[in-house]
Motif scaffolding. Structure first.
Motif, PDB file in Angstrom:
ATOM      1  N   LYS A   1     -16.997   3.135  25.935  1.00 46.53           N
ATOM      2  CA  LYS A   1     -15.572   2.835  26.158  1.00 46.53           C
ATOM      3  C   LYS A   1     -15.388   1.723  27.181  1.00 46.53           C
ATOM      4  O   LYS A   1     -14.260   1.359  27.510  1.00 46.53           O
ATOM      5  CB  LYS A   1     -14.834   4.098  26.658  1.00 46.53           C
ATOM      6  CG  LYS A   1     -14.937   5.273  25.727  1.00 46.53           C
ATOM      7  CD  LYS A   1     -13.642   5.520  24.991  1.00 46.53           C
ATOM      8  CE  LYS A   1     -13.769   6.640  23.991  1.00 46.53           C
ATOM      9  NZ  LYS A   1     -12.769   6.701  22.978  1.00 46.53           N
ATOM     10  N   GLY A   2     -16.490   1.236  27.757  1.00 48.68           N
ATOM     11  CA  GLY A   2     -16.404   0.177  28.765  1.00 48.68           C
ATOM     12  C   GLY A   2     -15.750   0.653  30.057  1.00 48.68           C
ATOM     13  O   GLY A   2     -15.136  -0.132  30.771  1.00 48.68           O
ATOM     14  N   ASP A   3     -15.893   1.962  30.360  1.00 45.82           N
ATOM     15  CA  ASP A   3     -15.323   2.499  31.588  1.00 45.82           C
ATOM     16  C   ASP A   3     -16.345   3.450  32.217  1.00 45.82           C
ATOM     17  O   ASP A   3     -16.367   4.639  31.921  1.00 45.82           O
ATOM     18  CB  ASP A   3     -14.003   3.238  31.276  1.00 45.82           C
ATOM     19  CG  ASP A   3     -13.333   3.781  32.536  1.00 45.82           C
ATOM     20  OD1 ASP A   3     -13.892   3.604  33.629  1.00 45.82           O
ATOM     21  OD2 ASP A   3     -12.244   4.382  32.405  1.00 45.82           O
ATOM     22  N   THR A   4     -17.195   2.887  33.063  1.00 44.11           N
ATOM     23  CA  THR A   4     -18.276   3.708  33.639  1.00 44.11           C
ATOM     24  C   THR A   4     -17.938   4.202  35.045  1.00 44.11           C
ATOM     25  O   THR A   4     -18.789   4.730  35.739  1.00 44.11           O
ATOM     26  CB  THR A   4     -19.593   2.897  33.704  1.00 44.11           C
ATOM     27  OG1 THR A   4     -19.329   1.688  34.434  1.00 44.11           O
ATOM     28  CG2 THR A   4     -20.136   2.565  32.332  1.00 44.11           C
ATOM     29  N   ARG A   5     -16.663   4.016  35.457  1.00 46.54           N
ATOM     30  CA  ARG A   5     -16.377   4.330  36.870  1.00 46.54           C
ATOM     31  C   ARG A   5     -16.586   5.799  37.205  1.00 46.54           C
ATOM     32  O   ARG A   5     -17.100   6.130  38.276  1.00 46.54           O
ATOM     33  CB  ARG A   5     -14.994   3.802  37.246  1.00 46.54           C
ATOM     34  CG  ARG A   5     -13.832   4.707  37.065  1.00 46.54           C
ATOM     35  CD  ARG A   5     -12.533   3.986  37.306  1.00 46.54           C
ATOM     36  NE  ARG A   5     -11.568   4.425  36.326  1.00 46.54           N
ATOM     37  CZ  ARG A   5     -10.400   4.997  36.646  1.00 46.54           C
ATOM     38  NH1 ARG A   5     -10.066   5.134  37.905  1.00 46.54           N
ATOM     39  NH2 ARG A   5      -9.569   5.403  35.711  1.00 46.54           N
ATOM     40  N   PHE A   6     -16.241   6.710  36.277  1.00 46.66           N
ATOM     41  CA  PHE A   6     -16.404   8.132  36.619  1.00 46.66           C
ATOM     42  C   PHE A   6     -17.885   8.530  36.628  1.00 46.66           C
ATOM     43  O   PHE A   6     -18.311   9.321  37.462  1.00 46.66           O
ATOM     44  CB  PHE A   6     -15.612   9.016  35.661  1.00 46.66           C
ATOM     45  CG  PHE A   6     -14.133   8.770  35.766  1.00 46.66           C
ATOM     46  CD1 PHE A   6     -13.483   8.933  36.976  1.00 46.66           C
ATOM     47  CD2 PHE A   6     -13.409   8.316  34.671  1.00 46.66           C
ATOM     48  CE1 PHE A   6     -12.122   8.680  37.089  1.00 46.66           C
ATOM     49  CE2 PHE A   6     -12.055   8.064  34.770  1.00 46.66           C
ATOM     50  CZ  PHE A   6     -11.401   8.240  35.982  1.00 46.66           C
ATOM     51  N   GLY A   7     -18.653   7.950  35.718  1.00 51.96           N
ATOM     52  CA  GLY A   7     -20.103   8.192  35.713  1.00 51.96           C
ATOM     53  C   GLY A   7     -20.718   7.696  37.018  1.00 51.96           C
ATOM     54  O   GLY A   7     -21.595   8.352  37.599  1.00 51.96           O
TER      55      GLY A   7
ATOM     56  N   VAL B   1     -14.462  13.494  17.702  1.00 50.66           N
ATOM     57  CA  VAL B   1     -14.720  14.801  17.072  1.00 50.66           C
ATOM     58  C   VAL B   1     -16.111  15.302  17.461  1.00 50.66           C
ATOM     59  O   VAL B   1     -16.293  16.474  17.821  1.00 50.66           O
ATOM     60  CB  VAL B   1     -14.598  14.696  15.532  1.00 50.66           C
ATOM     61  CG1 VAL B   1     -15.004  15.993  14.855  1.00 50.66           C
ATOM     62  CG2 VAL B   1     -13.182  14.298  15.137  1.00 50.66           C
ATOM     63  N   GLN B   2     -17.071  14.373  17.430  1.00 46.71           N
ATOM     64  CA  GLN B   2     -18.462  14.761  17.723  1.00 46.71           C
ATOM     65  C   GLN B   2     -18.609  15.280  19.161  1.00 46.71           C
ATOM     66  O   GLN B   2     -19.237  16.323  19.399  1.00 46.71           O
ATOM     67  CB  GLN B   2     -19.329  13.514  17.508  1.00 46.71           C
ATOM     68  CG  GLN B   2     -20.813  13.751  17.652  1.00 46.71           C
ATOM     69  CD  GLN B   2     -21.549  12.449  17.956  1.00 46.71           C
ATOM     70  OE1 GLN B   2     -21.121  11.354  17.569  1.00 46.71           O
ATOM     71  NE2 GLN B   2     -22.639  12.569  18.669  1.00 46.71           N
ATOM     72  N   VAL B   3     -18.001  14.566  20.123  1.00 47.42           N
ATOM     73  CA  VAL B   3     -18.104  14.986  21.526  1.00 47.42           C
ATOM     74  C   VAL B   3     -17.358  16.315  21.725  1.00 47.42           C
ATOM     75  O   VAL B   3     -17.843  17.224  22.399  1.00 47.42           O
ATOM     76  CB  VAL B   3     -17.558  13.899  22.484  1.00 47.42           C
ATOM     77  CG1 VAL B   3     -17.531  14.403  23.921  1.00 47.42           C
ATOM     78  CG2 VAL B   3     -18.397  12.632  22.366  1.00 47.42           C
TER      79      VAL B   3
ATOM     80  N   ALA C   1     -15.616  13.453  30.457  1.00 50.54           N
ATOM     81  CA  ALA C   1     -15.772  13.223  29.003  1.00 50.54           C
ATOM     82  C   ALA C   1     -14.403  13.358  28.327  1.00 50.54           C
ATOM     83  O   ALA C   1     -13.990  12.499  27.542  1.00 50.54           O
ATOM     84  CB  ALA C   1     -16.767  14.211  28.410  1.00 50.54           C
ATOM     85  N   TYR C   2     -13.667  14.431  28.650  1.00 50.08           N
ATOM     86  CA  TYR C   2     -12.342  14.638  28.041  1.00 50.08           C
ATOM     87  C   TYR C   2     -11.377  13.524  28.447  1.00 50.08           C
ATOM     88  O   TYR C   2     -10.570  13.070  27.639  1.00 50.08           O
ATOM     89  CB  TYR C   2     -11.767  16.003  28.456  1.00 50.08           C
ATOM     90  CG  TYR C   2     -12.496  17.202  27.869  1.00 50.08           C
ATOM     91  CD1 TYR C   2     -13.209  17.105  26.682  1.00 50.08           C
ATOM     92  CD2 TYR C   2     -12.453  18.447  28.501  1.00 50.08           C
ATOM     93  CE1 TYR C   2     -13.873  18.199  26.148  1.00 50.08           C
ATOM     94  CE2 TYR C   2     -13.112  19.547  27.964  1.00 50.08           C
ATOM     95  CZ  TYR C   2     -13.826  19.415  26.797  1.00 50.08           C
ATOM     96  OH  TYR C   2     -14.474  20.500  26.269  1.00 50.08           O
TER      97      TYR C   2
ATOM     98  N   LYS D   1     -21.698  10.130  30.040  1.00 48.41           N
ATOM     99  CA  LYS D   1     -22.086   8.794  30.526  1.00 48.41           C
ATOM    100  C   LYS D   1     -22.181   7.802  29.371  1.00 48.41           C
ATOM    101  O   LYS D   1     -21.744   6.654  29.485  1.00 48.41           O
ATOM    102  CB  LYS D   1     -23.406   8.867  31.292  1.00 48.41           C
ATOM    103  CG  LYS D   1     -23.203   9.532  32.645  1.00 48.41           C
ATOM    104  CD  LYS D   1     -24.258   9.145  33.632  1.00 48.41           C
ATOM    105  CE  LYS D   1     -23.838   9.653  35.005  1.00 48.41           C
ATOM    106  NZ  LYS D   1     -24.959   9.979  35.848  1.00 48.41           N
ATOM    107  N   GLU D   2     -22.750   8.237  28.256  1.00 47.87           N
ATOM    108  CA  GLU D   2     -22.830   7.361  27.072  1.00 47.87           C
ATOM    109  C   GLU D   2     -21.427   6.973  26.614  1.00 47.87           C
ATOM    110  O   GLU D   2     -21.169   5.831  26.244  1.00 47.87           O
ATOM    111  CB  GLU D   2     -23.568   8.073  25.928  1.00 47.87           C
ATOM    112  CG  GLU D   2     -25.076   8.078  26.095  1.00 47.87           C
ATOM    113  CD  GLU D   2     -25.772   9.026  25.122  1.00 47.87           C
ATOM    114  OE1 GLU D   2     -26.971   9.246  25.321  1.00 47.87           O
ATOM    115  OE2 GLU D   2     -25.111   9.563  24.192  1.00 47.87           O
ATOM    116  N   LEU D   3     -20.531   7.938  26.675  1.00 48.63           N
ATOM    117  CA  LEU D   3     -19.141   7.700  26.270  1.00 48.63           C
ATOM    118  C   LEU D   3     -18.508   6.634  27.164  1.00 48.63           C
ATOM    119  O   LEU D   3     -17.799   5.738  26.695  1.00 48.63           O
ATOM    120  CB  LEU D   3     -18.378   9.025  26.389  1.00 48.63           C
ATOM    121  CG  LEU D   3     -17.085   9.197  25.610  1.00 48.63           C
ATOM    122  CD1 LEU D   3     -17.334   9.025  24.122  1.00 48.63           C
ATOM    123  CD2 LEU D   3     -16.525  10.601  25.873  1.00 48.63           C
TER     124      LEU D   3
END
Ligand code: CMC
Length: 383
Positions: A293-299, A182-184, A326-327, A287-289
């Motif tokens: 979520k333990g998924d930094t591949r897109f960042g 909700v916050q994001v 992010a979405y 990036k924080e997300l």
């Protein structure tokens, strides 16, 4: 050597670049400072400390609400979230493959005559403000329930305790959304809410300037936002990230794309030649997300694309790039990304429509004619 278009026509600016097409008090883009302010307030502050509802109030009413004004506004939105059954009937009649942007455009067309102020003239300012609030309240309901209908599910009833972000997320999934989601979502809606004389807002102003109505302005805005050079870029940027797939493939992908003179979706902006203020904020959030979520591949892919684009083309990501991943990390289906932009931007479009109608003049530019002239008409049988 033949003259370029600008040498030939010094008064013509292709794509209206740099042309001043109006005066507005709604938002200010400062390209040199990479800043965006709504009614004088920095969007980073509104995204960090405020809410989408506060932002919508600020845009429509021109000032930040007091606590009681905000409470009243939230109540008003909650009371206006439901839409007539006819909207759902129309959405059910659309082919399954209808893109959600076409569905939400259709939904607003069906909704228009149900507005209690439908018969009021375009110049009725108080009616326009009431319409704006209804439009802001209902956009998320129609996008989310449209998504349900396309997936063979029945629409759900909005809950009065939900804010705009919660309402959309709850109706989309049928479950109470996690607080972080909700916050994001709320912050992204704030960042997407308004952006000066961008293509869809300008198109909306052109429509209402003929003394057409607010809903027609919104429908125009949606149709204009849909394209990949504008709002459609967030969906295209995600498709690109999914195609790249892993960070180890990113450098070869971007080298290849630039070699092939491809446009990189989610990069570049007519107004920001340094950085897009909204992208700066949302990149941090996305990036924080990814870390959470333990998924930094897109960042990680984003880092490689951003570095290469900056070094080779001096072009930076726009808001649509971090919004895309992010979405994705929030579990939102890719084809709802641009409709989410609609949920937010209806506040900006409505406010611009109101501003235009408060001091209206038909918008009607000129073009340079380069076609044939003075030809002799040839009868049909002689051609
Ligand atoms: N990738 C590669 N090259 C680019 C890009 C890009 N994303 N954006 C601009 N360029 C190059 C372009 O090829 C041109 O180079 P050259 O002069 O060598 O031909 C130069 O930069 C100027 O580009 P332009 O397309 O003439 O610039 P514009 O101001 O007309 O367009 C833009 C702005 C946003 C349409 C463009 O940057 C673009 O197509 N970006 C990709 C689509 C996108 O992300 N759109 C979202 C915009 S921001 C959020 C929103 O409003 O929805």
């Amino acid at each position: 050597m033949s003259a370029t278009i600008t040498e030939k026509y010094p008064n013509y600016s292709p794509g209206l670049e740099g042309v001043i097409a109006g005066i507005s008090t709604i938002s200010e883009i400062d390209s040199d400072r990479s800043s965006l302010q709504y009614r004088g307030y920095d969007v980073h502050d509104l995204a960090e400390y405020g809410s989408y509802e506060e932002t919508a109030y600020l845009l429509i009413h021109g000032k930040l609400p007091t606590k009681s004004e905000l409470d009243e506004f939230r109540k008003l939105l909650a009371a206006e979230r439901e839409v007539p059954e006819a909207v759902y009937t129309a959405l059910k009649a659309l082919p399954k493959e209808t893109h959600p942007m076409d569905a939400i455009r259709t939904a607003f067309s069906v909704l228009a005559p149900f507005d209690p102020d439908y018969e009021k003239p375009a110049t009725d300012d108080a009616a326009n403000v009431r319409k704006a609030v209804r439009i802001v309240a209902k956009a998320g309901t129609m996008v989310a329930n449209g998504h349900r209908i396309r997936n063979g599910l029945e629409p759900l009833k909005p809950k009065p305790e939900h804010n705009t972000a919660q309402n959309f997320l709850y109706l989309m999934t049928g479950e109470e959304p996690p607080a972080k989601t909700v916050q994001v979502m709320d912050a992204s809606l704030t960042l997407y809410a308004e952006h000066g004389f961008n293509a869809s807002t300008f198109a909306c102003r052109v429509t209402v300037a003929t003394l057409s109505d607010l809903y027609s302005g919104i429908v125009t805005g949606i149709g204009t936002l849909r394209g990949p050079l504008h709002g459609g870029a967030n969906e295209e940027a995600m498709k690109m990230l999914l195609e790249i797939d892993t960070p180890d493939k990113a450098q070869a992908w971007i080298d290849d794309a630039l070699e092939g003179k491809k446009k990189i979706m989610g990069f570049g902006h007519r107004e920001y030649k340094k950085r897009d203020s909204r992208a700066i904020y949302l990149t941090k959030v996305a990036k924080e997300l990814g870390v959470e979520k333990g998924d930094t591949r897109f960042g990680d892919i984003a880092d490689i694309l951003e570095k290469t684009m900056e070094e080779r083309k001096n072009i930076h990501p726009n808001v649509d790039f971090p919004a895309a991943y992010a979405y994705y990390l929030l579990g939102i289906p890719t084809d709802l990304y641009t409709p989410i932009f609609v949920i937010a931007r209806v506040a900006g479009w409505s406010t611009h429509a109101i501003e235009q109608l408060r001091n209206n003049r038909l918008i009607r530019p000129k073009c340079i004619y380069e076609g044939d002239a003075n030809l002799k008409y040839v009868p049909l049988e002689d051609r």
